[in-house]
Design a protein around this motif. Structure first.
Motif, short mmCIF file in Angstrom:
data_model
loop_
_atom_site.label_atom_id
_atom_site.label_comp_id
_atom_site.label_asym_id
_atom_site.label_seq_id
_atom_site.Cartn_x
_atom_site.Cartn_y
_atom_site.Cartn_z
N PRO A 151 0.81 -1.23 0.00
CA PRO A 151 0.00 0.00 0.00
C PRO A 151 0.84 1.28 0.00
CG PRO A 151 -0.89 -1.58 1.55
CD PRO A 151 0.42 -2.14 1.06
N ASP A 152 2.01 1.24 0.68
CA ASP A 152 2.84 2.45 0.72
C ASP A 152 3.65 2.64 -0.57
OD1 ASP A 152 4.41 0.15 1.65
OD2 ASP A 152 6.03 1.62 1.90
N CYS A 153 3.73 1.60 -1.41
CA CYS A 153 4.51 1.70 -2.65
C CYS A 153 3.87 0.80 -3.71
CB CYS A 153 5.96 1.31 -2.41
SG CYS A 153 7.02 1.55 -3.85
N PRO A 154 2.75 1.22 -4.31
CA PRO A 154 2.06 0.36 -5.27
C PRO A 154 2.76 0.22 -6.61
CG PRO A 154 0.91 2.44 -5.05
CD PRO A 154 2.02 2.46 -4.04
N TYR A 155 3.68 1.15 -6.96
CA TYR A 155 4.36 1.10 -8.25
C TYR A 155 5.88 1.19 -8.07
CZ TYR A 155 -0.38 2.21 -9.59
OH TYR A 155 -1.74 2.18 -9.72
N PRO A 156 6.51 0.12 -7.55
CA PRO A 156 7.96 0.17 -7.34
C PRO A 156 8.73 0.01 -8.64
CG PRO A 156 7.12 -1.98 -6.73
CD PRO A 156 5.93 -1.13 -7.09
N ARG A 157 9.89 0.67 -8.73
CA ARG A 157 10.78 0.54 -9.89
C ARG A 157 12.22 0.55 -9.41
NH1 ARG A 157 11.50 4.32 -14.04
NH2 ARG A 157 11.17 5.96 -12.53
N ARG A 158 13.09 -0.20 -10.08
CA ARG A 158 14.53 -0.16 -9.77
C ARG A 158 15.19 0.79 -10.75
NH1 ARG A 158 16.86 -4.78 -6.65
NH2 ARG A 158 18.85 -4.12 -7.46
N VAL A 159 16.01 1.69 -10.23
CA VAL A 159 16.68 2.66 -11.10
C VAL A 159 18.16 2.71 -10.75
CG1 VAL A 159 14.63 4.09 -11.46
CG2 VAL A 159 16.14 4.58 -9.54
N GLU A 160 18.98 3.00 -11.76
CA GLU A 160 20.41 3.20 -11.56
C GLU A 160 20.60 4.60 -10.98
OE1 GLU A 160 22.86 0.97 -12.11
OE2 GLU A 160 21.46 -0.54 -12.87
N ILE A 161 21.39 4.71 -9.91
CA ILE A 161 21.67 5.98 -9.27
C ILE A 161 23.11 6.37 -9.61
CG2 ILE A 161 21.76 7.21 -7.07
CD1 ILE A 161 18.97 6.18 -7.67
N PRO A 162 23.32 7.56 -10.22
CA PRO A 162 24.69 7.97 -10.55
C PRO A 162 25.57 7.96 -9.30
CG PRO A 162 23.10 9.45 -11.57
CD PRO A 162 22.33 8.55 -10.65
N GLY A 163 26.76 7.37 -9.43
CA GLY A 163 27.71 7.31 -8.32
C GLY A 163 27.50 6.15 -7.38
N LYS A 164 26.45 5.35 -7.58
CA LYS A 164 26.21 4.18 -6.73
C LYS A 164 26.28 2.92 -7.58
CE LYS A 164 23.54 6.26 -3.06
NZ LYS A 164 22.41 6.08 -2.17
N CYS A 165 26.82 1.87 -7.00
CA CYS A 165 27.00 0.61 -7.72
C CYS A 165 25.67 -0.10 -7.97
CB CYS A 165 27.93 -0.30 -6.92
SG CYS A 165 28.14 -1.95 -7.65
N CYS A 166 24.86 -0.22 -6.93
CA CYS A 166 23.65 -1.02 -7.01
C CYS A 166 22.43 -0.16 -7.36
CB CYS A 166 23.39 -1.72 -5.68
SG CYS A 166 24.74 -2.81 -5.19
N PRO A 167 21.54 -0.69 -8.20
CA PRO A 167 20.29 0.04 -8.44
C PRO A 167 19.47 0.07 -7.17
CG PRO A 167 20.26 -2.09 -9.55
CD PRO A 167 21.61 -1.95 -8.93
N GLU A 168 18.60 1.07 -7.05
CA GLU A 168 17.77 1.21 -5.85
C GLU A 168 16.30 1.24 -6.24
OE1 GLU A 168 18.93 4.34 -3.24
OE2 GLU A 168 21.03 3.77 -3.30
N TRP A 169 15.48 0.82 -5.27
CA TRP A 169 14.03 0.86 -5.47
C TRP A 169 13.53 2.28 -5.24
CZ3 TRP A 169 11.46 -2.77 -7.77
CH2 TRP A 169 11.88 -4.10 -7.68
N ILE A 170 12.64 2.73 -6.11
CA ILE A 170 11.93 3.99 -5.89
C ILE A 170 10.45 3.70 -6.04
CG2 ILE A 170 13.81 5.50 -6.66
CD1 ILE A 170 12.15 5.84 -9.29
N CYS A 171 9.65 4.56 -5.49
CA CYS A 171 8.20 4.43 -5.64
C CYS A 171 7.73 5.54 -6.55
CB CYS A 171 7.51 4.57 -4.28
SG CYS A 171 7.82 3.17 -3.21
N GLU A 172 6.86 5.18 -7.48
CA GLU A 172 6.32 6.18 -8.39
C GLU A 172 4.83 6.26 -8.16
OE1 GLU A 172 6.23 7.28 -13.12
OE2 GLU A 172 7.39 5.58 -12.45
#
Length: 146
Positions: free
Chosen positions: A50-71
């Motif tokens: 419910p707090d994140c119905p549309y999660p996506r993984r995105v590449e973050i500049p300067g970070k090795c691992c992609p991170e989850w964001i909520c849209e």
């Protein structure tokens, strides 16, 4: 001089028992002429909540691992999914199977297990790289000499 077993990865030889990182996403250990790797990035599937119905993984500049964001579907606002740490309304009894045998008899394969040892206490299939032993080199083809 080959008294001690080691392993060769990407042209570099590691000593038996040595821990190394071939990339920022993997940590490996050389053991008995082979190596086993574990991922350093969280690869589990994030199920909609419910707090994140549309999660996506995105590449973050300067970070090795992609991170989850909520849209937010309507506003297209992005927020860091880690900012919301769920508090489970029940105690989580950790559970998991043993790691499976390596999927390859030589060369790199993968081992799997099922576990709920994650932030949401949900069952998920986890994978890690493994190498039982290096594959034998193919013999070079030489023309027959008379």
């Amino acid at each position: 001089e080959d008294d001690e077993e080691g392993c060769e990865v990407n042209g570099r030889v590691y000593r038996d028992g040595e821990v190394f990182q071939p990339s920022c996403k993997l940590q490996c250990r050389c053991l008995d002429g082979g190596f086993t790797c574990i991922p350093l990035c969280q690869e589990d599937v994030r199920l909609p909540t419910p707090d994140c119905p549309y999660p996506r993984r995105v590449e973050i500049p300067g970070k090795c691992c992609p991170e989850w964001i909520c849209e937010a579907q309507d506003q297209h606002l992005l927020r860091d999914a880690r900012a919301v740490t769920p508090v489970l309304p029940y105690p989580c009894q950790e559970w998991g199977t043993e790691w499976s045998a390596c999927s390859a008899t030589c060369g790199v394969g993968f081992a799997t297990r099922v576990s709920n040892q994650n932030r949401y206490c949900r069952l998920e299939t986890q994978r890690r790289l493994c190498l039982v032993r290096p594959c034998p080199a193919l013999p070079a083809a030489f023309p027959a000499v008379s």
